[in-house]
Design an enzyme around this catalytic site. Structure first.
Site, PDB file in Angstrom:
ATOM      1  N   HIS A 121      -7.020  72.222  51.527  1.00 16.06           N
ATOM      2  CA  HIS A 121      -6.278  73.319  50.988  1.00 16.06           C
ATOM      3  C   HIS A 121      -5.093  73.874  51.668  1.00 16.06           C
ATOM      4  O   HIS A 121      -3.874  74.139  51.585  1.00 16.06           O
ATOM      5  CB  HIS A 121      -6.913  74.157  50.131  1.00 16.06           C
ATOM      6  N   GLU A 154     -13.664  70.802  45.154  1.00 14.15           N
ATOM      7  CA  GLU A 154     -14.217  71.939  45.761  1.00 14.15           C
ATOM      8  C   GLU A 154     -15.932  71.736  46.409  1.00 14.15           C
ATOM      9  O   GLU A 154     -16.538  71.414  45.599  1.00 14.15           O
ATOM     10  CB  GLU A 154     -14.469  73.118  44.542  1.00 14.15           C
ATOM     11  N   ASP A 171      -8.834  77.440  53.370  1.00 15.23           N
ATOM     12  CA  ASP A 171     -10.141  76.425  53.055  1.00 15.23           C
ATOM     13  C   ASP A 171      -9.570  74.842  53.340  1.00 15.23           C
ATOM     14  O   ASP A 171      -8.365  74.751  53.096  1.00 15.23           O
ATOM     15  CB  ASP A 171     -10.456  76.499  51.720  1.00 15.23           C
ATOM     16  N   HIS A 179     -11.251  71.550  49.108  1.00 19.35           N
ATOM     17  CA  HIS A 179     -11.453  72.964  48.835  1.00 19.35           C
ATOM     18  C   HIS A 179     -12.692  73.746  49.383  1.00 19.35           C
ATOM     19  O   HIS A 179     -13.666  72.688  49.507  1.00 19.35           O
ATOM     20  CB  HIS A 179     -10.869  73.655  47.704  1.00 19.35           C
TER      21      HIS A 179
END
Length: 180
Positions: free
Chosen positions: A151, A112, A161, A30
């Site tokens: 994602h 992330e 993303d 992400h």
């Protein structure tokens, strides 16, 4: 509890038990920045720990109530924070499916990267992501190259993303390098 030694551990309450702890078979990449497009703030940490101040930035009013998390965040400097143990279910994928199977949070690990769809990621982030991914793949061998996705791949039309600036060939090739 499966933790990454090279990460600072920060406890989120936004997770729960996986339906089947032996079913971890997907790695989802992400991106996030809070406020959007701003880096080196406490926004990500505050969101994942339920402490985001809705009055600190106009955008925060829209998201302060959301209960989300990821297993790890890799900041632009390459520093990694782990919010959820890998054997627990982080709340990162939302409405999602992979190869016809719904509820990706049940069987995936979410990482992330501090960034946006439109800005290149840093060399430090790629190195940290490589090392973290190798650690994860060793512990969860059902995660293969074909089961490392963005994602956008599990929530098409809803998410974009890690964005077009993410260098998938560079990242995938790094997973084949062997340390001396």
């Amino acid at each position: 509890m499966v933790l990454y030694d090279n990460a600072t551990q920060i406890k989120s309450t936004h997770y729960d038990a996986r339906p089947n702890a032996d079913d971890v078979s997907l790695l989802v990449i992400h991106n996030i920045s809070l406020p959007p497009g701003e880096f080196a703030t406490s926004g990500i940490r505050d969101l994942f720990t339920g402490q985001l101040n809705p009055h600190a930035h106009p955008f925060f009013k829209e998201i302060a109530h959301i209960r989300v998390s990821a297993h790890c965040v890799i900041y632009r400097t390459g520093v990694i924070e782990q919010f959820v143990p890998f054997d627990a279910r982080a709340w990162h994928a939302g409405i999602s499916s992979f190869q016809g199977r719904q509820r990706c949070n049940d069987y995936s690990i979410g990482i992330e990267l501090e960034g946006t769809d439109t800005l290149p990621y840093t060399d430090a982030q790629y190195l940290a992501l490589e090392n973290l991914s190798k650690f994860i793949i060793l512990r969860y061998p059902r995660i293969t190259i074909g089961r490392i996705v963005g994602h956008n791949d599990i929530a098409p039309g809803r998410k974009t993303d890690p964005g077009y600036e993410f260098d998938w060939p560079r990242f995938r090739q790094s997973l084949f390098t062997v340390e001396p």
